[in-house]
Design a protein around this motif. Structure first.
Motif, mmCIF file in Angstrom:
data_model
loop_
_atom_site.group_PDB
_atom_site.id
_atom_site.type_symbol
_atom_site.label_atom_id
_atom_site.label_comp_id
_atom_site.label_asym_id
_atom_site.label_seq_id
_atom_site.Cartn_x
_atom_site.Cartn_y
_atom_site.Cartn_z
ATOM 1 N N THR A 80 0.908 -1.363 0.170
ATOM 2 C CA THR A 80 0.545 -0.139 -0.310
ATOM 3 C C THR A 80 0.844 1.547 -0.255
ATOM 4 O O THR A 80 -0.149 1.988 -0.479
ATOM 5 C CB THR A 80 -0.560 -0.436 0.897
ATOM 6 N N LEU A 81 1.792 1.187 0.771
ATOM 7 C CA LEU A 81 2.252 2.077 0.705
ATOM 8 C C LEU A 81 3.580 3.259 -0.550
ATOM 9 O O LEU A 81 3.600 3.951 -0.926
ATOM 10 C CB LEU A 81 3.791 2.062 1.717
ATOM 11 N N ALA A 82 3.927 1.587 -1.116
ATOM 12 C CA ALA A 82 4.485 1.491 -2.564
ATOM 13 C C ALA A 82 3.933 2.509 -3.541
ATOM 14 O O ALA A 82 4.082 2.715 -4.341
ATOM 15 C CB ALA A 82 4.980 0.678 -3.154
ATOM 16 N N LEU A 83 2.088 1.962 -3.117
ATOM 17 C CA LEU A 83 1.378 2.098 -4.753
ATOM 18 C C LEU A 83 1.477 3.931 -3.895
ATOM 19 O O LEU A 83 1.262 4.383 -5.095
ATOM 20 C CB LEU A 83 0.678 1.634 -4.676
ATOM 21 N N MET A 84 0.829 4.468 -2.924
ATOM 22 C CA MET A 84 0.714 5.789 -2.639
ATOM 23 C C MET A 84 1.919 6.817 -2.686
ATOM 24 O O MET A 84 1.765 7.478 -3.866
ATOM 25 C CB MET A 84 0.238 5.308 -0.985
ATOM 26 N N PHE A 88 1.482 9.269 -5.886
ATOM 27 C CA PHE A 88 2.198 11.132 -5.876
ATOM 28 C C PHE A 88 3.576 10.990 -7.145
ATOM 29 O O PHE A 88 3.587 12.272 -7.483
ATOM 30 C CB PHE A 88 3.276 11.363 -4.663
ATOM 31 N N CYS A 89 3.939 10.071 -7.399
ATOM 32 C CA CYS A 89 4.902 10.825 -8.147
ATOM 33 C C CYS A 89 4.486 10.469 -9.272
ATOM 34 O O CYS A 89 5.230 11.526 -10.331
ATOM 35 C CB CYS A 89 6.205 9.383 -8.731
ATOM 36 N N PHE A 90 3.515 9.603 -9.896
ATOM 37 C CA PHE A 90 2.794 10.321 -11.310
ATOM 38 C C PHE A 90 2.379 11.266 -11.310
ATOM 39 O O PHE A 90 2.223 11.827 -12.665
ATOM 40 C CB PHE A 90 1.393 8.996 -11.307
ATOM 41 N N TRP A 91 1.456 11.649 -10.267
ATOM 42 C CA TRP A 91 1.279 12.556 -9.888
ATOM 43 C C TRP A 91 1.797 14.116 -10.591
ATOM 44 O O TRP A 91 1.193 14.897 -11.459
ATOM 45 C CB TRP A 91 0.053 12.849 -9.146
ATOM 46 N N ILE A 92 2.379 14.327 -9.879
ATOM 47 C CA ILE A 92 4.313 14.873 -10.067
ATOM 48 C C ILE A 92 4.154 14.662 -12.052
ATOM 49 O O ILE A 92 4.605 15.759 -12.344
ATOM 50 C CB ILE A 92 5.042 14.661 -9.087
ATOM 51 N N LEU A 93 4.617 13.705 -12.487
ATOM 52 C CA LEU A 93 5.702 13.588 -13.343
ATOM 53 C C LEU A 93 4.407 13.754 -14.499
ATOM 54 O O LEU A 93 5.130 14.561 -15.459
ATOM 55 C CB LEU A 93 5.860 12.179 -13.733
ATOM 56 N N THR A 104 -5.115 15.450 -10.728
ATOM 57 C CA THR A 104 -5.643 15.554 -9.035
ATOM 58 C C THR A 104 -6.533 14.391 -9.303
ATOM 59 O O THR A 104 -6.829 13.953 -8.700
ATOM 60 C CB THR A 104 -6.203 16.855 -9.385
ATOM 61 N N PHE A 105 -7.481 14.859 -10.675
ATOM 62 C CA PHE A 105 -8.996 13.440 -10.450
ATOM 63 C C PHE A 105 -7.919 11.897 -10.375
ATOM 64 O O PHE A 105 -8.676 10.906 -10.191
ATOM 65 C CB PHE A 105 -9.872 13.402 -11.284
ATOM 66 N N LEU A 106 -7.471 11.597 -11.379
ATOM 67 C CA LEU A 106 -6.410 9.941 -11.313
ATOM 68 C C LEU A 106 -5.699 10.046 -10.636
ATOM 69 O O LEU A 106 -6.140 8.548 -10.216
ATOM 70 C CB LEU A 106 -5.519 9.612 -13.013
ATOM 71 N N ALA A 107 -5.141 10.635 -9.530
ATOM 72 C CA ALA A 107 -4.408 10.230 -8.589
ATOM 73 C C ALA A 107 -5.180 10.236 -7.420
ATOM 74 O O ALA A 107 -5.024 8.889 -6.544
ATOM 75 C CB ALA A 107 -3.177 11.829 -8.485
ATOM 76 N N THR A 108 -6.286 10.854 -7.306
ATOM 77 C CA THR A 108 -7.416 10.597 -6.024
ATOM 78 C C THR A 108 -7.933 9.480 -6.303
ATOM 79 O O THR A 108 -8.310 8.801 -5.303
ATOM 80 C CB THR A 108 -7.946 11.954 -5.664
ATOM 81 N N LEU A 109 -8.333 8.781 -7.137
ATOM 82 C CA LEU A 109 -8.980 7.460 -7.929
ATOM 83 C C LEU A 109 -8.313 6.598 -7.743
ATOM 84 O O LEU A 109 -8.238 6.015 -7.067
ATOM 85 C CB LEU A 109 -9.338 8.055 -8.927
#
Length: 152
Positions: A80-84, A88-93, A104-109
């Protein structure tokens, strides 16, 4: 073995969060709050810093009072920690490419599913509400240009 309170890694992290929240709130005072019609640059950071400090303080107190040592993460918690972290890395990149609101929609989902929010209706509602709130707050109310991405 000592039966007194332990100050482990989580308590250290909570202490750092408390200090960061106070520092953000104090530094934001120099920027000014502005008015309700024209919020200043210090308004949002002040409330965020205050919230960080307010939420980390009870966590720190609970950690210091706790007598049990924290166990290392089990396999499921580590996943779970690794996926979170990956989310967050996906969100930034992906933000410059896809835009702030969509990412933000995709990362929150993704975070909702990683945290095992049941079904698809609730994660979609949380993600849509978060993306809408971000858009309304930053783009319409605060007039902050968010990265638009390739979709404009």
């Amino acid at each position: 073995m000592s039966s007194g309170p332990k100050f482990g890694a989580e308590a250290v992290f909570d202490s750092l969060l408390l200090l960061a929240g106070v520092a953000i709130a104090v530094v934001s005072l120099e920027y000014g709050f502005g008015t309700v019609a024209r919020p200043g640059p210090g308004l949002y950071p002040f409330f965020v810093g205050t919230a960080i400090a307010a939420f980390s303080l009870p966590l720190l107190v609970a950690q210091v009072r706790s007598r049990a040592g924290s166990a290392p993460l089990d396999r499921g918690e580590a996943r779970t920690l690794a996926l979170m972290i990956a989310t967050f890395c996906f969100w930034i990149l992906a933000m410059p490419l896809l835009g702030y609101v969509i990412v933000t929609f995709l990362a929150t989902l993704a975070l909702c599913k990683v945290m095992r929010l049941e079904g698809w209706r609730k994660p979609l509602a949380v993600s849509g509400g978060t993306a809408l709130f971000v858009y309304l707050l930053f783009d319409l109310w605060l007039y902050i240009d968010l990265p638009r991405g390739i979709l404009g």
